[in-house]
Design an enzyme around this catalytic site. Structure first.
Site, PDB file in Angstrom:
ATOM      1  N   TRP A  51       1.014  -1.288  -0.107  1.00 30.94           N
ATOM      2  CA  TRP A  51      -0.053  -0.055   0.201  1.00 30.94           C
ATOM      3  C   TRP A  51       0.823   1.380   0.050  1.00 30.94           C
ATOM      4  CZ3 TRP A  51      -4.156  -0.965  -2.040  1.00 30.94           C
ATOM      5  CH2 TRP A  51      -4.848  -2.168  -1.810  1.00 30.94           C
ATOM      6  N   ASP A  96      -1.145   6.548   6.570  1.00 31.21           N
ATOM      7  CA  ASP A  96      -2.274   5.804   6.046  1.00 31.21           C
ATOM      8  C   ASP A  96      -2.463   4.887   7.061  1.00 31.21           C
ATOM      9  OD1 ASP A  96      -4.083   3.840   5.064  1.00 31.21           O
ATOM     10  OD2 ASP A  96      -2.656   3.389   3.295  1.00 31.21           O
ATOM     11  N   LYS A 125     -12.533  -1.456   7.292  1.00 30.32           N
ATOM     12  CA  LYS A 125     -11.906  -2.584   8.073  1.00 30.32           C
ATOM     13  C   LYS A 125     -12.369  -2.635   9.549  1.00 30.32           C
ATOM     14  CE  LYS A 125      -8.589  -2.070   4.492  1.00 30.32           C
ATOM     15  NZ  LYS A 125      -8.649  -3.266   3.765  1.00 30.32           N
TER      16      LYS A 125
HETATM   17  N1  PLP Z   1      -4.406   1.535   2.332  1.00 32.40           N
HETATM   18  C1  PLP Z   1      -4.292   0.246   3.029  1.00 32.40           C
HETATM   19  C2  PLP Z   1      -3.551  -0.095   4.289  1.00 32.40           C
HETATM   20  C3  PLP Z   1      -5.069  -0.685   2.517  1.00 32.40           C
HETATM   21  O1  PLP Z   1      -5.297  -1.933   3.320  1.00 32.40           O
HETATM   22  C4  PLP Z   1      -6.023  -0.504   1.626  1.00 32.40           C
HETATM   23  C5  PLP Z   1      -7.032  -1.551   1.114  1.00 32.40           C
HETATM   24  O2  PLP Z   1      -7.238  -2.754   1.448  1.00 32.40           O
HETATM   25  C6  PLP Z   1      -6.084   0.644   0.839  1.00 32.40           C
HETATM   26  C7  PLP Z   1      -5.278   1.617   1.325  1.00 32.40           C
HETATM   27  C8  PLP Z   1      -6.902   0.879  -0.459  1.00 32.40           C
HETATM   28  O3  PLP Z   1      -8.117   1.329  -0.058  1.00 32.40           O
HETATM   29  P1  PLP Z   1      -9.459   1.121  -1.014  1.00 32.40           P
HETATM   30  O4  PLP Z   1      -9.670   0.054  -1.796  1.00 32.40           O
HETATM   31  O5  PLP Z   1     -10.492   1.664  -0.260  1.00 32.40           O
HETATM   32  O6  PLP Z   1      -8.955   2.321  -2.129  1.00 32.40           O
END
Ligand code: PLP
Length: 368
Positions: free
Chosen positions: A106, A175, A199
């Protein structure tokens, strides 16, 4: 119809607390005495305004958010903020540079997206595998960077920061999508925190952004208006139609967290649940293997292989089949890493984690 007993260990969208689902069910057709569902409600109505403001004030209370921070509820998911962050913050200083820690899928995606808008410096030597956090003494932080970015919990690889990076005064951005409200956080150490809700704090559709006020109003001119923090703050997250139902569900989850003892209580439970599983892995003599270094093992997402270090495909398939027969679902690891992943977000109970631990012990006994 009798309901099948299921334990959902999915990585997200993930399990919601039972009382939240029951409340949402009860109110689905008629919210309060309005005679309509939240799904049908105008976002300009006073009822929805009350829902949004209540959700916001619960969040402020749960995280003890200082007054000089603003809270937004946006669309576009965590991925939307991979762009939103640089579009709003990379112009804070001349030179448009940002420092990134890349410790998993991520943060790697976020760094790649930020490259569209400025210079990205990955502050540590590139990792061969995402199984550790490089020692902070090896970080090469740039004092001229507009911000330092990291992902607090890498959902795919199960790597979690148990410390807040020191940035020598440079704005810190995190994040926290997959460990938001899983433990207390000192918001004042951050310039910006964001988290997709699906989550730990709700369902898909809404992303929480907490930003310090002095960082608002610096968006690049090409920033899409819906991602512009100034515009969204000035409009109380309602420049355009917000994800109303997702905000409502998040409010119910906040209420549930508050009634359960807040983020400190969540931390105690999350520690307990994750150590239940890590203890089994550590005591398995290599039958179960977690590739992540002990110091940064995630309390939220526990990745592991079955049978041997690189995983025995036949045994792993059997493990999933047998678990599923017991009602334990979504244990398959992310397709990019394989193996297993048990996600133990706030809504997963200690008893459910123990049920998985018991199953793991039994499975090992039968197949070693
Ligand atoms: N950041 C993290 C830590 C994630 O686990 C995720 C998705 O699982 C995201 C960002 C991306 O999220 P989204 O699918 O809502 O764009």
């Amino acid at each position: 119809m009798e309901q099948k007993q299921v334990i959902n260990f999915g990585a997200g969208p993930a399990k919601l607390p039972q009382p939240v689902l029951l409340q949402a069910q009860k109110e689905l057709l008629t919210y309060s005495d309005t005679g309509i569902s939240v799904l049908e409600m105008s976002h300009r109505s006073s009822d929805f305004n009350n829902i949004l403001n209540r959700t916001k004030s619960l969040l402020r209370e749960l995280l003890n958010i200082p007054d000089n921070y603003q809270v937004m509820f946006l669309q576009g998911g965590g991925s939307g903020q991979f762009s939103g962050v640089p579009l709003n913050l990379i112009g804070l200083k001349e030179g448009r540079c940002a420092d990134y820690l890349v410790t998993g899928t991520w943060s790697a995606k976020a760094a790649k997206e930020a490259e569209k808008y400025g210079k990205v410096n990955v502050v540590h030597p590139k990792l061969d595998s995402y199984t550790k956090i490089p020692d902070s003494s090896s970080w090469n932080l740039n004092p001229s960077a507009s911000y330092v970015y990291y992902c607090c919990n890498e959902t795919v690889h199960g790597v979690e920061f148990n410390f807040v990076p020191e940035t020598n005064g440079v704005v810190l951005v995190s994040d926290m999508s997959s460990n938001f409200l899983s433990r207390p956080v000192d918001v004042s150490k951050f310039g910006l925190i964001y988290a997709g809700a699906q989550k730990n704090v709700g369902c898909a559709g809404v992303t929480v952004v907490i930003v310090r006020e002095d960082l608002i109003g610096h968006a690049l001119k090409e920033c899409p208006i819906v991602l512009d923090y100034k515009v969204q703050v000035e409009n109380n997250s309602m420049y355009n139609t917000p994800p109303c139902f997702s905000i409502y569900i998040m409010g119910l989850v906040m209420e549930w967290i508050k009634n359960s003892g807040g983020s400190a209580a969540m931390e105690t439970l999350n520690r307990k649940k994750s150590s239940t599983i890590y203890d089994i892995i550590n005591a398995s003599n290599g039958f179960y293997v977690c590739p992540v270094e002990e110091a940064c093992r995630s309390r939220m997402n526990v990745p592991f292989r079955v049978g041997k270090k690189e995983g025995d495909e036949g045994l792993e398939k059997k493990f999933l089949d047998r678990a599923s027969k017991r009602g334990m679902i979504s244990l398959k690891g992310h397709r990019s890493v394989g193996g297993m992943r048990a996600s133990l977000y706030n809504a997963v109970t200690v008893e459910e984690a123990e049920a998985l631990a018991d199953f793991m012990k039994e499975f090992q006994k039968e197949h070693q």
